[in-house]
Design an enzyme around this catalytic site. Sequence first.
Site, short mmCIF file in Angstrom:
data_model
loop_
_atom_site.label_atom_id
_atom_site.label_comp_id
_atom_site.label_asym_id
_atom_site.label_seq_id
_atom_site.Cartn_x
_atom_site.Cartn_y
_atom_site.Cartn_z
NE ARG A 51 3.85 9.78 0.72
CZ ARG A 51 4.13 9.20 -0.45
NH1 ARG A 51 5.12 9.69 -1.19
NH2 ARG A 51 3.46 8.17 -0.87
NE ARG A 92 2.03 -3.95 -6.04
CZ ARG A 92 2.34 -2.80 -6.63
NH1 ARG A 92 2.37 -2.72 -7.95
NH2 ARG A 92 2.63 -1.72 -5.92
CE LYS A 236 -1.87 8.00 -0.05
NZ LYS A 236 -0.75 7.06 -0.33
CB THR A 294 0.20 12.98 -7.45
OG1 THR A 294 -0.23 12.19 -6.35
CG2 THR A 294 0.69 12.06 -8.57
#
Length: 494
Positions: A51, A92, A236, A294
């Site tokens: 990845r 963010r 995803k 994860t």
Amino acid sequence: MSILASQSEASVSKNYLMDRRHTKIIGTLGPSSSTYEVQKKLIEAGLNIARLNFSHGDHETHAKNIESIRRASAELGRPVALLQDLQGPKIRVGRLIGGQMEVQTGETYRLRYGVEQDDPKIIPIDYRGLVHDVKVGQRVMMDDGLLILQVHAVHDESVTVRVEDGGILKNRKGVNFPDSKLSLPAMTDKDSKDLLFGIANRVDYVALSFVQDPADIYQIKAMIKALGSDVPVVAKIEKLPAMEQIDEIAKAADALMVARGDLGVEANVERVPNLQKKIIAAAARAGKPVIIATQMLESMITNPRASLAEVADVANGVLDGADCLMLSGEVASGRYPVEAVKRMATIIEKVENWTFKRPSRFNMNDPLTQRETWEVNESIAISACEAADTLKAKAIVCLSLTGSIARSISKWRPSTPIIAISPRADVARRLSLVWGIHGIPNQAFYNTDTLLQNLPVVLKDLGIVESGDVVVITAGIPINQMRPSNMIKINRIP
């Protein structure tokens, strides 16, 4: 000379074909795994997909990793796919006065679009659509869910929030809106530039972050087609709105990823195991591969051994039916990247040895097989599984241009190994992501007589079969006319 191509990219080793592990392993490349020597060890340990995380690193760094992985893969004779993971529209916090601030529980603040803080009661957010997409009562989470706020009022240019769980907020920390469907574009300008780079460098998959609905998938697929590529897209699943259309997204995408990090922030972490099962079930219904990602062996970032809970997590991923399990920080920045891959491979192998004592998914008494009509490729796939199981075949061999029939067979989870032979080296690499398939490039593919006549010799040379073994072969006849799979052949190896 074998009918397998002699070029390095198209050759495979016996070690690769003797690996009977069905569930595949993805590893994220990073500072701990950026050298050729480490990458070669990762592949030997069982890495199937590398990845490339485009949230970090520049194009020069990724180009070096692509070249290095390709070289190691060719040298070892083990096809390895490259997965480009696009950053996506990450929201963010802007730059804060003094670099950080204390967000106090019970206090109210204002969120406003901006890049720099000029008032301690106003928090800048780099998201223009903020006031249009949130509603009173919805949650706002910052710093991976450590800070939790709730929308108290929506104004023309700002949003008032009340802090439920406070703490220290630092510059550029991530912001999540778990209860809101955001009007963010699926692809940012950075993603578009990164996608162009990935296609130019022949990545094997592209992962699209923060998918919310099928339109996001159709958009990136249109871009890929316009660039003259057919690279598959991994959706995803890390936002709750995506769960409302998970079946539609599964149909639109080529694979799904259970991105548990952001999904755990968006939802209560207690919900993630159930959401994981729902995503895997949607992938199974659509016949698409699914990746679990994860924190699978998180403690191995700093420790040489995995915890019991992590071993159980990997085992449950196998038992849930995932095609791939992904290592992130463990391989990218951990102290023991090779050991982490070895540990995951060992766990998978042990669990699969036990799993295959149970009936396979293709069992005709299973509700999944109860249909009035079947498409031809599905009929071929399940018939191949039944034949292989009944005859105790050593392998199911798919002669396929695109790998489609191999993927169809894979979704029924036969205990028999699946060998996919294709003239396209990129197809052989892409099948590295799909459960139970070993892809082999073959440049003699279009010569039907030569291919079928010499196939037993090739399989014996590669150590897949011995004299007396039975193999089940699927193909589209005549092969040189690129027909969809329309034939099943039973061969006993002389």
